[in-house]
Design a protein around this motif. Structure first.
Motif, PDB file in Angstrom:
ATOM      1  N   ARG A  16      13.138  -7.622 -23.617  1.00  0.00           N
ATOM      2  CA  ARG A  16      12.301  -6.476 -22.930  1.00  0.00           C
ATOM      3  C   ARG A  16      11.818  -5.539 -24.070  1.00  0.00           C
ATOM      4  NH1 ARG A  16      14.349  -1.735 -18.762  1.00  0.00           N
ATOM      5  NH2 ARG A  16      12.437  -0.580 -18.808  1.00  0.00           N
ATOM      6  N   PHE A  17      12.689  -5.255 -25.152  1.00  0.00           N
ATOM      7  CA  PHE A  17      12.222  -4.546 -26.382  1.00  0.00           C
ATOM      8  C   PHE A  17      10.728  -5.099 -27.116  1.00  0.00           C
ATOM      9  CE2 PHE A  17      12.149  -2.906 -30.721  1.00  0.00           C
ATOM     10  CZ  PHE A  17      12.555  -1.621 -30.550  1.00  0.00           C
ATOM     11  N   GLU A  18      10.844  -6.446 -27.045  1.00  0.00           N
ATOM     12  CA  GLU A  18       9.784  -6.997 -27.724  1.00  0.00           C
ATOM     13  C   GLU A  18       8.527  -6.796 -27.001  1.00  0.00           C
ATOM     14  OE1 GLU A  18       7.239  -9.681 -29.981  1.00  0.00           O
ATOM     15  OE2 GLU A  18       8.924  -8.238 -30.381  1.00  0.00           O
ATOM     16  N   GLU A  19       8.561  -6.887 -25.568  1.00  0.00           N
ATOM     17  CA  GLU A  19       7.417  -6.561 -24.798  1.00  0.00           C
ATOM     18  C   GLU A  19       6.833  -5.034 -24.953  1.00  0.00           C
ATOM     19  OE1 GLU A  19       5.460  -8.715 -22.972  1.00  0.00           O
ATOM     20  OE2 GLU A  19       6.974 -10.244 -23.952  1.00  0.00           O
ATOM     21  N   GLU A  20       7.860  -4.362 -24.885  1.00  0.00           N
ATOM     22  CA  GLU A  20       7.476  -2.838 -25.157  1.00  0.00           C
ATOM     23  C   GLU A  20       6.685  -2.619 -26.385  1.00  0.00           C
ATOM     24  OE1 GLU A  20      11.092  -0.763 -24.375  1.00  0.00           O
ATOM     25  OE2 GLU A  20      10.866  -0.894 -22.166  1.00  0.00           O
ATOM     26  N   ARG A  21       7.505  -3.254 -27.506  1.00  0.00           N
ATOM     27  CA  ARG A  21       6.835  -3.196 -29.003  1.00  0.00           C
ATOM     28  C   ARG A  21       5.478  -3.715 -29.014  1.00  0.00           C
ATOM     29  NH1 ARG A  21       5.565  -5.923 -33.188  1.00  0.00           N
ATOM     30  NH2 ARG A  21       5.714  -7.676 -32.052  1.00  0.00           N
ATOM     31  N   ILE A  23       3.061  -3.725 -26.557  1.00  0.00           N
ATOM     32  CA  ILE A  23       2.288  -2.773 -25.694  1.00  0.00           C
ATOM     33  C   ILE A  23       1.925  -1.590 -26.601  1.00  0.00           C
ATOM     34  CG2 ILE A  23       2.413  -1.228 -24.033  1.00  0.00           C
ATOM     35  CD1 ILE A  23       4.006  -3.056 -22.262  1.00  0.00           C
ATOM     36  N   ALA A  24       3.073  -1.091 -27.271  1.00  0.00           N
ATOM     37  CA  ALA A  24       2.808  -0.396 -28.189  1.00  0.00           C
ATOM     38  C   ALA A  24       1.756  -0.700 -29.310  1.00  0.00           C
ATOM     39  CB  ALA A  24       4.231   0.292 -28.877  1.00  0.00           C
ATOM     40  N   GLN A  27      -1.891  -0.925 -27.720  1.00  0.00           N
ATOM     41  CA  GLN A  27      -2.428   0.638 -27.428  1.00  0.00           C
ATOM     42  C   GLN A  27      -3.049   1.359 -28.592  1.00  0.00           C
ATOM     43  OE1 GLN A  27       1.272   2.710 -25.520  1.00  0.00           O
ATOM     44  NE2 GLN A  27       0.437   2.134 -23.446  1.00  0.00           N
ATOM     45  N   ARG A  62       1.874 -11.353 -30.866  1.00  0.00           N
ATOM     46  CA  ARG A  62       3.088 -12.252 -30.198  1.00  0.00           C
ATOM     47  C   ARG A  62       3.059 -13.466 -30.939  1.00  0.00           C
ATOM     48  NH1 ARG A  62       4.450 -11.933 -24.897  1.00  0.00           N
ATOM     49  NH2 ARG A  62       2.912  -9.993 -24.590  1.00  0.00           N
ATOM     50  N   GLU A 128       8.395   6.232 -31.742  1.00  0.00           N
ATOM     51  CA  GLU A 128       9.203   5.868 -30.646  1.00  0.00           C
ATOM     52  C   GLU A 128      10.307   5.024 -31.171  1.00  0.00           C
ATOM     53  OE1 GLU A 128       5.781   8.002 -29.274  1.00  0.00           O
ATOM     54  OE2 GLU A 128       5.868   5.963 -30.366  1.00  0.00           O
ATOM     55  N   TYR A 130       9.257   1.684 -32.517  1.00  0.00           N
ATOM     56  CA  TYR A 130       8.752   0.287 -32.202  1.00  0.00           C
ATOM     57  C   TYR A 130       8.233  -0.011 -33.943  1.00  0.00           C
ATOM     58  CZ  TYR A 130       9.063   1.165 -27.364  1.00  0.00           C
ATOM     59  OH  TYR A 130       9.642   1.399 -26.265  1.00  0.00           O
TER      60      TYR A 130
END
Length: 605
Positions: A16-21, A23-24, A27, A62, A128, A130
């Motif tokens: 999950r952390f990787e997906e949030e990273r 996304i950051a 953005q 990715r 944050e 990331y």
């Protein structure tokens, strides 16, 4: 430590952390953007400090390491698999590999196989926490580092992050749409000049709606719904462009993007028009908004970013009057617009200059007697750089600008002063002055006209104000109040360009006017046939029945004058009698033609 990091890397890469990273990272809108000198400066500094041939700002996507900035590297990305920068991003820690060939994990990586022996990378970490990637330096020989070098690498990485945050904070990302902003668009255009300075590119601007449509929509639905429309449009446009193309939010309801490299204008623009035509009825946002598309072609070396954006604005405005609402930037149309803008800009100084603006006067002739009974005051402008400017060019521009009231005031003052001088010379002439819609919107216009008459010692009946039907229709109630006040004060009122409006009969019946001026477009066609003559005859008869005096404009032939006289037209104005005359010429003309004025062709008979 390295083995532990690599083991943890596998879990981070899929968790999950990787997906949030990721996304950051997305953005921030850094991936696949053009090179930037602000980042290149840091990578050059890193290469020089470590005395190494290769340095890069490497972002961990990715499945790839993409280089926002690079020194000593031709390619712009490598696979993420076994890339040291990927480990730095995942662990958010400094990684130093003194000799890649001696490292069991990285020896057979892309870097190891390409001959790289040394690697050092410091993480690029958001507030944050990331990790976005790394600032890295690489060499072809084994090497060690000391504490001061590690500290320098961390400082340089911090500088990269500061630049990223600076771009993001200072207008680089639009807070409403989340898209790169106009500032970023301009910077990316500037960066194109470094990579492909002579490559012609197509750029597109999509304007979602006319300003008045957005204003009306916000008034009915609220500004929040306008924001929703913009966000929906941004999502739809991003979907149409795809993830490999960058969309910019350049203004409240405007979005820009570059066409793919190598695309031909004659192929791309018709495709845009076809797609826009299909979407137009419902619009991109699903509302009754009228979107338009402007296209410009530019070469980065020769066209600055601001000029590209201005060309797009010009093209999208031209698109508003195009049948398919799509337009390609036209230098000719833009030059004409630039000239109009310059006239608008220079008119204020012209009012104060004292030697640029002047009045000429065209006689109005009583057709039965041939006497000059009036003169229309017409404004002329001698621009210091552009030379004489036609009133047909500058008057419509000024009438729809903040200078409209000042222009009428100048004409009124100058005309009344001249009328006073002529009266002192024994000529009792009614002076006609044109009035714009802006004047009728002035709360005290009627009073200011009466004050001007008193200043010049003239009776109100010596002044006639000409007003068009279209000017009255912009605010009929306010116009009527002004006209009623002027008529009650004794000022003569004329309906100008009669016959060209949409509600002429209704206004004829209702307005407190004294004169109707038949537009020259009807008078010029008098000789074309019975139908044209019947139309003018009907206008004259109807106007007389309602108590108006009738003036025919554009009288250019003896035949036309005879026809108008036979139709009982009261006055004529046109080249047959005289062109607009300078003040001195007008005085000479009066002396030559009084007491009776007949058409020049008849005086020699």
């Amino acid at each position: 430590m390295e083995a532990c990091s690599r083991s943890m890397s596998g879990n981070l890469h899929t968790g999950r952390f990787e997906e949030e990273r990721l996304i950051a990272l997305q953005q921030l809108d850094l991936l696949d953007t053009p090179p930037s000198e602000s980042f290149d400066r840091i990578t050059r500094m890193a290469s020089q400090i470590f005395n190494l041939p290769i340095s890069a700002v490497s972002l961990t996507d990715r499945d790839r390491q993409w280089f926002k900035s690079r020194v000593g590297v031709e390619h712009c990305s490598i696979p993420r698999e076994k890339a040291p920068c990927g480990q730095v991003a995942e662990t958010a820690d400094v990684l130093v590999i003194p000799d890649i060939q001696e490292d069991a994990w990285y020896a057979d990586s892309v870097l190891g196989r390409s001959g790289i022996r040394f690697y050092a990378g410091a993480p690029l970490v958001t507030r944050e926490g990331y990790g976005l990637g790394a600032l890295c330096v690489l060499g072809t020989e084994p090497r060690s580092v000391n504490e001061s070098e590690v500290a320098a690498l961390k400082d340089l990485a911090a500088m990269v992050m500061a630049q990223i945050e600076l771009q993001h904070a200072f207008g680089r990302v639009d807070p409403l749409s989340g898209l790169p902003s106009r500032n970023q668009f301009l910077d990316d255009l500037a960066d194109l000049a470094a990579e492909h300075p002579d490559e012609a590119r197509l750029v597109v601007l999509v304007d979602l709606a006319r300003p008045e449509q957005i204003s009306d929509y916000a008034r009915v639905m609220g500004p929040g719904r306008v924001d929703d429309l913009v966000r929906d449009a941004a999502r739809q446009l991003r979907g149409l462009l795809g993830s490999d193309r960058r969309l910019y939010h350049t203004a409240a309801t405007q979005f820009a993007f570059l066409a793919p490299r190598g695309v031909r204008r004659d192929e791309y623009v018709p495709r845009l028009a076809d797609g826009h035509r299909r979407e137009r009825q419902l619009s991109m946002t699903g509302t009754l908004l009228t979107s338009a598309i402007g296209v410009a072609v530019f070469t980065p070396r020769s066209t600055g970013p601001q000029d590209v954006l201005r060309a797009l604005y010009s093209a999208v405005q031209d698109a508003r009057s195009s049948p398919d609402l799509v337009s390609v930037y036209s230098p000719v149309a833009d030059e004409a617009y630039q000239r109009r803008y310059r006239l608008l800009q220079d008119f204020g100084p012209a009012l104060l200059a004292g030697d640029q603006l002047r009045l000429v006067f065209q006689p109005r002739i009583d057709l039965p007697t041939g006497r000059c009974v009036g003169a229309e005051a017409l404004l002329r402008w001698s621009h210091p750089d552009l030379g004489p400017v036609s009133p047909g060019e500058f008057v419509p521009v000024i009438e729809h600008s903040p200078h409209a009231q000042a222009m009428t005031a100048f004409v009124l003052e100058t005309a009344l002063a001249q009328a006073r001088r002529w009266r002192e010379d024994g000529y009792e002439i009614v002076i006609s002055v044109n009035v714009s819609a802006a004047n009728l919107h002035e709360a005290d216009f009627g009073r200011s006209v009466q004050d001007a008459l008193r200043r010049h010692g003239l009776e109100p009946e010596r002044l006639e104000l000409e007003v068009t039907e279209s000017a009255i229709m912009q605010d009929a109630a306010q116009a009527r109040r002004q006209l009623d006040e002027l008529a009650a004060a004794g000022v003569r009122l004329a309906i100008d360009d009669f016959g060209t409006g949409y509600s002429s009969l209704a206004y004829l019946q209702d307005l407190p006017a004294h004169v109707v001026k038949i537009d020259r477009s009807f008078v010029l066609k008098l000789d074309e046939g019975d139908r044209e003559s019947s139309l003018v005859r009907s206008m004259i008869g109807l106007s007389h029945d309602l108590g108006y005096r009738v003036v025919a404009e554009g009288v250019e032939t003896v035949e036309a004058a005879h026809r108008l006289l036979s139709m009982r037209c009261d006055e004529g104005q046109g080249y047959l009698f005289a062109r607009p005359l300078e003040v001195g010429q007008f005085a000479t003309w009066l002396q030559e033609h009084e007491p009776g004025i007949r058409p020049a062709a008849e005086r020699n008979v």
